[in-house]
Design a protein around this motif. Structure first.
Motif, PDB file in Angstrom:
ATOM      1  N   UNK A  37     107.287   1.607 105.121  1.00  0.00           N
ATOM      2  CA  UNK A  37     106.632   0.323 105.140  1.00  0.00           C
ATOM      3  C   UNK A  37     105.414   0.254 106.139  1.00  0.00           C
ATOM      4  N   UNK A  38     104.019   0.157 105.594  1.00  0.00           N
ATOM      5  CA  UNK A  38     102.870   0.195 106.075  1.00  0.00           C
ATOM      6  C   UNK A  38     102.568  -1.016 106.941  1.00  0.00           C
ATOM      7  N   UNK A  39     101.655  -0.972 107.802  1.00  0.00           N
ATOM      8  CA  UNK A  39     101.381  -2.157 108.718  1.00  0.00           C
ATOM      9  C   UNK A  39     100.877  -3.070 108.155  1.00  0.00           C
ATOM     10  N   UNK A  40     100.086  -2.941 107.002  1.00  0.00           N
ATOM     11  CA  UNK A  40      99.698  -4.100 106.361  1.00  0.00           C
ATOM     12  C   UNK A  40     100.810  -5.095 105.630  1.00  0.00           C
ATOM     13  N   UNK A  41     101.796  -4.356 105.117  1.00  0.00           N
ATOM     14  CA  UNK A  41     102.931  -4.982 104.527  1.00  0.00           C
ATOM     15  C   UNK A  41     103.781  -5.805 105.636  1.00  0.00           C
ATOM     16  N   UNK A  42     103.859  -5.359 106.708  1.00  0.00           N
ATOM     17  CA  UNK A  42     104.461  -5.940 108.040  1.00  0.00           C
ATOM     18  C   UNK A  42     103.799  -7.029 108.298  1.00  0.00           C
ATOM     19  N   UNK A  43     102.598  -6.996 108.426  1.00  0.00           N
ATOM     20  CA  UNK A  43     101.600  -8.197 108.711  1.00  0.00           C
ATOM     21  C   UNK A  43     101.805  -9.262 107.644  1.00  0.00           C
ATOM     22  N   UNK A  44     101.943  -8.898 106.182  1.00  0.00           N
ATOM     23  CA  UNK A  44     102.008 -10.051 105.463  1.00  0.00           C
ATOM     24  C   UNK A  44     103.597 -10.673 105.492  1.00  0.00           C
ATOM     25  N   UNK A  45     104.340  -9.894 105.853  1.00  0.00           N
ATOM     26  CA  UNK A  45     105.665 -10.529 106.044  1.00  0.00           C
ATOM     27  C   UNK A  45     105.836 -11.427 107.194  1.00  0.00           C
ATOM     28  N   UNK A  46     104.902 -10.895 108.608  1.00  0.00           N
ATOM     29  CA  UNK A  46     104.855 -11.824 109.719  1.00  0.00           C
ATOM     30  C   UNK A  46     104.211 -13.119 109.247  1.00  0.00           C
ATOM     31  N   UNK A  47     103.146 -13.109 108.408  1.00  0.00           N
ATOM     32  CA  UNK A  47     102.176 -14.335 108.157  1.00  0.00           C
ATOM     33  C   UNK A  47     102.981 -15.000 107.287  1.00  0.00           C
ATOM     34  N   UNK A  48     103.807 -14.488 106.315  1.00  0.00           N
ATOM     35  CA  UNK A  48     104.687 -15.319 105.185  1.00  0.00           C
ATOM     36  C   UNK A  48     105.769 -16.020 106.143  1.00  0.00           C
ATOM     37  N   UNK A  49     106.589 -15.247 106.941  1.00  0.00           N
ATOM     38  CA  UNK A  49     107.678 -15.851 107.984  1.00  0.00           C
ATOM     39  C   UNK A  49     107.206 -17.078 108.820  1.00  0.00           C
ATOM     40  N   UNK A  50     106.152 -16.901 109.337  1.00  0.00           N
ATOM     41  CA  UNK A  50     105.273 -17.824 110.169  1.00  0.00           C
ATOM     42  C   UNK A  50     105.130 -19.229 109.349  1.00  0.00           C
ATOM     43  N   UNK A  51     104.605 -18.878 108.274  1.00  0.00           N
ATOM     44  CA  UNK A  51     104.145 -20.152 107.565  1.00  0.00           C
ATOM     45  C   UNK A  51     105.614 -20.887 106.925  1.00  0.00           C
ATOM     46  N   UNK A  52     106.397 -20.032 106.415  1.00  0.00           N
ATOM     47  CA  UNK A  52     107.762 -20.656 106.073  1.00  0.00           C
ATOM     48  C   UNK A  52     108.384 -21.394 107.196  1.00  0.00           C
ATOM     49  N   UNK A  53     108.401 -20.655 108.456  1.00  0.00           N
ATOM     50  CA  UNK A  53     109.007 -21.571 109.357  1.00  0.00           C
ATOM     51  C   UNK A  53     108.324 -22.830 109.735  1.00  0.00           C
ATOM     52  N   UNK A  54     106.896 -22.625 109.659  1.00  0.00           N
ATOM     53  CA  UNK A  54     106.231 -23.996 109.819  1.00  0.00           C
ATOM     54  C   UNK A  54     106.557 -24.933 108.610  1.00  0.00           C
ATOM     55  N   UNK A  55     106.514 -24.551 107.639  1.00  0.00           N
ATOM     56  CA  UNK A  55     106.846 -25.534 106.409  1.00  0.00           C
ATOM     57  C   UNK A  55     108.217 -26.086 106.715  1.00  0.00           C
ATOM     58  N   UNK A  56     109.312 -25.258 107.268  1.00  0.00           N
ATOM     59  CA  UNK A  56     110.513 -25.801 107.231  1.00  0.00           C
ATOM     60  C   UNK A  56     110.640 -26.914 108.497  1.00  0.00           C
ATOM     61  N   UNK A  57     109.998 -26.600 109.558  1.00  0.00           N
ATOM     62  CA  UNK A  57     109.713 -27.741 110.639  1.00  0.00           C
ATOM     63  C   UNK A  57     109.268 -28.866 110.006  1.00  0.00           C
ATOM     64  N   UNK A  58     107.994 -28.872 109.351  1.00  0.00           N
ATOM     65  CA  UNK A  58     107.335 -30.026 108.841  1.00  0.00           C
ATOM     66  C   UNK A  58     108.352 -30.773 107.872  1.00  0.00           C
ATOM     67  N   UNK A  59     108.965 -29.975 107.177  1.00  0.00           N
ATOM     68  CA  UNK A  59     110.023 -30.560 106.218  1.00  0.00           C
ATOM     69  C   UNK A  59     111.149 -31.327 106.881  1.00  0.00           C
ATOM     70  N   UNK A  60     111.713 -30.945 107.980  1.00  0.00           N
ATOM     71  CA  UNK A  60     112.613 -31.553 108.803  1.00  0.00           C
ATOM     72  C   UNK A  60     112.184 -32.600 109.326  1.00  0.00           C
ATOM     73  N   UNK A  61     111.023 -32.749 110.163  1.00  0.00           N
ATOM     74  CA  UNK A  61     110.286 -33.646 110.577  1.00  0.00           C
ATOM     75  C   UNK A  61     110.217 -34.788 109.782  1.00  0.00           C
ATOM     76  N   UNK A  62     109.583 -34.748 108.578  1.00  0.00           N
ATOM     77  CA  UNK A  62     109.416 -35.586 107.463  1.00  0.00           C
ATOM     78  C   UNK A  62     110.614 -36.080 107.244  1.00  0.00           C
ATOM     79  N   UNK A  63     111.751 -35.503 106.896  1.00  0.00           N
ATOM     80  CA  UNK A  63     112.930 -36.054 106.479  1.00  0.00           C
ATOM     81  C   UNK A  63     113.474 -36.849 107.646  1.00  0.00           C
ATOM     82  N   UNK A  64     113.304 -36.395 108.886  1.00  0.00           N
ATOM     83  CA  UNK A  64     113.793 -37.258 110.074  1.00  0.00           C
ATOM     84  C   UNK A  64     112.956 -38.723 110.177  1.00  0.00           C
ATOM     85  N   UNK A  65     111.898 -38.574 109.865  1.00  0.00           N
ATOM     86  CA  UNK A  65     111.082 -39.863 109.791  1.00  0.00           C
ATOM     87  C   UNK A  65     111.510 -40.880 108.615  1.00  0.00           C
TER      88      UNK A  65
END
Length: 107
Positions: free
Chosen positions: A1-29
């Protein structure tokens, strides 16, 4: 695995975690009953969700686009500063309205 693929996975994980938190917050509201309970959704989970999406966007721009994005950093900082303060003010206003006040005499 090269460094570019690892960075892509990191960005994707942060975006997915952010989307999950936003979904949970809107469901709670939407789902929670009283004002006190509903206040936690947007101020806690949605703030983390939008912050995660902004951090993922900053990482994307840093590695694959025009470079460091000061605009997104400022949005993230202002979000994390203003959301707790606005929640505190809304709760104080709500509690001030619920205080038992003496009623004027009825004629």
């Amino acid at each position: 695995m090269n460094i570019d693929a690892a960075l892509e996975y990191l960005v994707a994980a942060v975006l997915l975690a952010g989307g999950a938190f936003a979904l949970v917050g809107s469901y709670g509201l939407f789902k929670l009953g009283s004002f006190e309970k509903r206040l936690h959704g947007p101020t806690k989970a949605s703030t983390l969700g939008v912050g995660g999406i902004l951090i993922g966007s900053m990482l994307f721009h840093l590695f694959w686009s025009e470079g460091f994005s000061l605009r997104e950093l400022l949005i993230t900082l202002f979000l994390f500063i203003t959301a707790p303060v606005s929640a505190l003010m809304m709760m104080r206003a709500y509690l001030a309205g619920r205080v038992d006040r003496p009623q004027p005499p009825q004629d």
